[in-house]
Design an enzyme around this catalytic site. Structure first.
Site, PDB file in Angstrom:
ATOM      1  N   ASN A 207      15.096  -2.072  -2.102  1.00 12.58           N
ATOM      2  CA  ASN A 207      15.408  -2.915  -3.262  1.00 12.58           C
ATOM      3  C   ASN A 207      16.498  -2.347  -4.164  1.00 12.58           C
ATOM      4  O   ASN A 207      16.592  -2.748  -5.329  1.00 12.58           O
ATOM      5  CB  ASN A 207      14.137  -3.108  -4.106  1.00 12.58           C
ATOM      6  CG  ASN A 207      13.167  -4.088  -3.495  1.00 12.58           C
ATOM      7  OD1 ASN A 207      13.555  -5.173  -3.088  1.00 12.58           O
ATOM      8  ND2 ASN A 207      11.904  -3.716  -3.414  1.00 12.58           N
TER       9      ASN A 207
ATOM     10  N   ASN B  40       3.718   3.865  -2.322  1.00  9.75           N
ATOM     11  CA  ASN B  40       3.555   4.745  -3.480  1.00  9.75           C
ATOM     12  C   ASN B  40       3.135   3.990  -4.736  1.00  9.75           C
ATOM     13  O   ASN B  40       2.201   4.396  -5.446  1.00  9.75           O
ATOM     14  CB  ASN B  40       4.864   5.498  -3.755  1.00  9.75           C
ATOM     15  CG  ASN B  40       5.163   6.547  -2.704  1.00  9.75           C
ATOM     16  OD1 ASN B  40       4.282   6.957  -1.956  1.00  9.75           O
ATOM     17  ND2 ASN B  40       6.412   6.986  -2.644  1.00  9.75           N
ATOM     18  N   ILE B  41       3.833   2.901  -5.040  1.00  9.69           N
ATOM     19  CA  ILE B  41       3.556   2.156  -6.268  1.00  9.69           C
ATOM     20  C   ILE B  41       2.172   1.525  -6.209  1.00  9.69           C
ATOM     21  O   ILE B  41       1.368   1.635  -7.146  1.00  9.69           O
ATOM     22  CB  ILE B  41       4.641   1.099  -6.524  1.00  9.69           C
ATOM     23  CG1 ILE B  41       5.975   1.771  -6.868  1.00  9.69           C
ATOM     24  CG2 ILE B  41       4.231   0.150  -7.645  1.00  9.69           C
ATOM     25  CD1 ILE B  41       7.143   0.813  -7.025  1.00  9.69           C
TER      26      ILE B  41
ATOM     27  N   SER C  85       0.820  -1.214   0.000  1.00 15.72           N
ATOM     28  CA  SER C  85       0.000   0.000   0.000  1.00 15.72           C
ATOM     29  C   SER C  85       0.852   1.263   0.000  1.00 15.72           C
ATOM     30  O   SER C  85       0.402   2.321   0.428  1.00 15.72           O
ATOM     31  CB  SER C  85      -0.931   0.006   1.221  1.00 15.72           C
ATOM     32  OG  SER C  85      -0.177  -0.083   2.432  1.00 15.72           O
TER      33      SER C  85
ATOM     34  N   CYS D 238      11.345   0.311 -12.547  1.00 20.44           N
ATOM     35  CA  CYS D 238      10.909   1.553 -13.205  1.00 20.44           C
ATOM     36  C   CYS D 238      11.968   2.012 -14.209  1.00 20.44           C
ATOM     37  O   CYS D 238      11.648   2.424 -15.327  1.00 20.44           O
ATOM     38  CB  CYS D 238      10.610   2.631 -12.173  1.00 20.44           C
ATOM     39  SG  CYS D 238      12.004   3.103 -11.119  1.00 20.44           S
TER      40      CYS D 238
END
Length: 313
Positions: free
Chosen positions: A169, A13-14, A11, A129
């Site tokens: 990550n 930002n992404i 839950s 991204c």
């Protein structure tokens, strides 16, 4: 018209940006659950306000939800380590898993390169991204040349757009993106660098792609880049070149040394990109969110569309 129910684990930002995209723009998906581990997270609060079932008990909470059996697709926007555990449980339930972490359990998917190729896989990985933004350009150079010796990408994103999951990550980001530069981009050697830019006000996502190739000419490479650019822009309208593509001939008299390859000469191509987000959750500077969630949504929508077609047949 029936839609396919989906859940999002993560839950932050992404996950929150993806939820809003699904609710506003998806043709074939509807939210079935938003899953987090922080009961006070903004993403869970927004989901609850929008009428989406929520749980702050992670994957265990999702498995206990009344509507879990009706969910066909699960997006995982947690961390590479957590995804290994989550995926094992989700596969037991026969779920289609879209991995937005760098875990890379399933095959890499970038819609502009191989969007249709892995639809039947139970787990697909959306790379990173930076990978979604840059590897299409590496692939474009490969397509217009005989040999792509090297591909290097530098992804610069606003620090404010990088939540705890992204920060946890970083190592996996560089490893997964580097591998995908080779597997999907077609480079013999790949390298990836990410920069979290703390500038205020936050700067828009910018990416630099360097390649070294042989057997191609600038005109053909530019044409291939333009074609790929339009393919990405179909699902990320804010994707664009920052300036004209740059070329430099690396002669045999002054070769560059590439680890694992040795001295190499050829045509160096430099591609400068900018990604403006759709501002579904964070402001437009968070193009890194937009390209990742948009790619995941396109991939899931394609799978859902085919499932619905089979049901209707």
């Amino acid at each position: 018209m029936r839609k396919i129910k989906c859940a999002i684990i993560g839950s932050g930002n992404i996950g929150t940006d993806l939820m809003i995209k699904i609710m506003r723009t998806s043709r074939h998906l509807e939210m079935g659950a938003m899953v987090g581990i922080d009961p006070n997270s903004d993403g869970l609060a927004r989901a609850a306000r929008l009428g989406v079932p929520v749980t702050h008990e992670g994957i265990d909470g999702l498995l206990k939800l009344d509507g879990y059996a009706d969910i066909d697709i699960v997006f995982d926007a947690t961390s590479a380590r957590a995804h290994v555990h989550n995926n094992a449980l989700l596969q037991q339930g026969g779920k289609k898993v879209i991995d937005l972490t760098p875990a890379a359990i399933g095959p890499f998917v970038i819609p502009a390169i191989n969007g249709e190729a892995a639809l039947d896989e139970p787990n697909v990985n959306m790379v990173t991204c930076g990978g979604q933004a840059t590897i299409p350009m590496v692939h474009a150079v490969k397509r217009a040349t005989q040999r792509l010796i090297y591909g290097e990408i530098v992804a610069s994103i606003a620090s404010k757009s990088a939540g705890p999951g992204t920060r946890a990550n970083i190592d996996e980001f560089t490893e997964t993106t580097s591998k995908a530069i080779e597997v999907l981009g077609g480079a013999e050697r790949g390298k990836a660098i990410i920069i979290l830019n703390p500038a205020e006000p936050p700067l828009i996502m910018r990416d630099t792609v360097f390649t070294l190739s042989q057997g191609g000419d600038p005109a053909a490479i530019e044409a291939s880049i333009a074609q790929t650019m339009e393919a990405v822009r179909r699902y990320v309208p804010g994707y664009r070149l920052k300036q004209k593509v740059q070329f430099e001939v690396i002669g045999d008299n002054a070769p560059v040394r590439i680890p694992g390859v040795g001295p190499a000469s050829g045509l160096k191509t430099t591609i400068l990109l900018e990604v403006e987000g759709a501002a579904h959750y964070l402001p437009a500077y968070a193009g890194n969110l937009d390209i990742m969630t948009s790619a995941a949504l396109v991939t899931a929508d394609r799978w859902a569309a085919r499932k619905l077609e089979k049901e209707a047949a």
